[in-house]
Structure formats: C-alpha cells, structure tokens
Design an enzyme around this catalytic site. Sequence first.
Site, PDB file in Angstrom:
ATOM      1  N   PRO A  88       4.031 -12.139 -10.020  1.00  0.00           N
ATOM      2  CA  PRO A  88       3.875 -11.742 -11.360  1.00  0.00           C
ATOM      3  C   PRO A  88       3.720 -12.981 -12.332  1.00  0.00           C
ATOM      4  CG  PRO A  88       5.936 -10.867 -10.393  1.00  0.00           C
ATOM      5  CD  PRO A  88       5.420 -12.215  -9.389  1.00  0.00           C
ATOM      6  N   GLU A 115      12.846 -13.626  -2.369  1.00  0.00           N
ATOM      7  CA  GLU A 115      12.881 -14.240  -3.814  1.00  0.00           C
ATOM      8  C   GLU A 115      11.291 -15.151  -4.019  1.00  0.00           C
ATOM      9  OE1 GLU A 115      15.111 -13.424  -6.193  1.00  0.00           O
ATOM     10  OE2 GLU A 115      15.689 -12.178  -4.222  1.00  0.00           O
ATOM     11  N   ARG A 153     -15.330  -4.958  -3.109  1.00  0.00           N
ATOM     12  CA  ARG A 153     -16.508  -4.171  -3.605  1.00  0.00           C
ATOM     13  C   ARG A 153     -17.408  -4.771  -4.614  1.00  0.00           C
ATOM     14  NH1 ARG A 153     -15.199   0.876  -5.035  1.00  0.00           N
ATOM     15  NH2 ARG A 153     -16.122   0.781  -7.019  1.00  0.00           N
ATOM     16  N   ASP A 167     -18.858   0.257 -12.196  1.00  0.00           N
ATOM     17  CA  ASP A 167     -17.423   0.775 -12.088  1.00  0.00           C
ATOM     18  C   ASP A 167     -17.128   0.417 -13.638  1.00  0.00           C
ATOM     19  OD1 ASP A 167     -17.373   0.582  -9.429  1.00  0.00           O
ATOM     20  OD2 ASP A 167     -16.442  -0.987  -9.382  1.00  0.00           O
TER      21      ASP A 167
END
Length: 227
Positions: A88, A115, A153, A167
Amino acid sequence: MRFDVITLFPAMFLAIKEEGVIARGITKSLLSINTWQLRDFSNNKHRNIDDKSYGGGAGMVMQVEPIRQCIAKIKQENPNSKVIYLSPQGQKLTQKLAAELSTLDSITLLCGRYEGVDERIIKHDVDMEVSIGDYVISGGELAAMVLIDSISRQVPGVLGNQDSLNDSFSDGLLDYPHYTRPEEIDGQKVPEVLLSGYQANIDTWRQDQALKNTQLKRQDLIQKIDQ
Ligand code: 4GO
C-alpha cells in the site's frame, strides 16, 4: 515479457496462468510467469522464512536472507530484472504505469504476507514499490496478479484483434457503452446510430459518450486532462 514471482502461495497464480488472455499470451510465447516458492530458500529444516518483529507487537516479518537468495537466483538468469514489491506504500498503479512497465523484458514481483518484508529488503533489493489502491489485502499475490494482467494486455500481440489502446483510461477517459444482439430486449433498444453503418457517426457518438460517461462517473479524470 517474463514475470518471476516470489511467493508463499505459487498455486494462486494458476488462476491467471491457465485461463484467459494471459494463458493465451503464454501459449504464444509472448509471456511467461515463473513462480518461486520462498520456503525453498529457507535456511532451516522447518522451512521458516519469517520471524518476530523487533520492537514487539503482533505479527511476523519476512526475513532478509531467503528473499535475497531467491532474488539472486532469479537474477542469474535475468540480470536486468526490475524488482517490484507490492504494498500500500507503493506508487499507485495506473494505465500509464502499466504501459511503461510493459516495455520491460523482465519483472520480478515480490509478494509479502504477514506484516510484510524486513525494511532492509525494500531499501537494498527492491527497485520499485507499487500499490493497486488505497486499501490493505492479506498478501501481495492478488496485487501481483492485477499488475501482471494490466501489464500483459499492453504487451504487443497478447490481445490479438482486440486492442488495449481502446481500454478505458488509455485516452484519459472511461470507455463508451457497448451493445450486442438482440437489437431490442424488454423494450430497451440499441442506439440507432450503432445500426446506421456510418462509421464516422459511430466514432463521434462513441467519443461523445466516453466524455459524458467520464463527466458523470469520474469528474476527477476530466480535471486531470484539463491540467
Ligand atoms: C499490496 C499488498 C495492499 C497492497 C498488501 C496494495 N496490501 N494496495 N498487503 O497494492 C505486505 C503484507 C503487503 C501484506 C501485503
């Protein structure tokens, strides 16, 4: 593009290796996904790769040595592989970042559990941290698979006649609406212009719809284009 994935759960990657667009890219030899079981690089008979956190607190931390040895092994074959840690705290994944990464020959994806990894791995061994969004998941594997899919892709030839250039986000806008047969269902009709056969009118309609869609659903993307 070659992906090497360091993980405690290699079987999770069968989901993308055996089905869909990525599987076809592998068959066409445009992609390969090689998984490495981190426990194979453990230095003890119990195959441990984690230990308690210095400073205390709940949760285990993945140790430096097994990860470092695994990366060294991968780099014997691919000295230039870019090592990415999914977390994150990483740079946010966008269509643009996926396009940039799709030009590389080799990417190594390090998947954390518990963790996460010892900070010294991030400082010394990782080239880039990538995040798939502002939320926490239980391991890096799902994030790695999202990254592999979005990169793959955009590797030339993987999508065949479809085209990743169409896209959503590729032009900074969301996609236009799509319709298929039947022409009418429960009173809902396909927009007339799509049946008209005039490609120029269809293209204009689609551009207009993409813009309207974006204004309605993602105002923040319009502001980005204006900048
Ligand atoms: C990646 C990994 C979220 C992301 C993760 C993300 N959570 N937003 N969890 O891309 C270390 C142990 C990180 C679990 C991992």
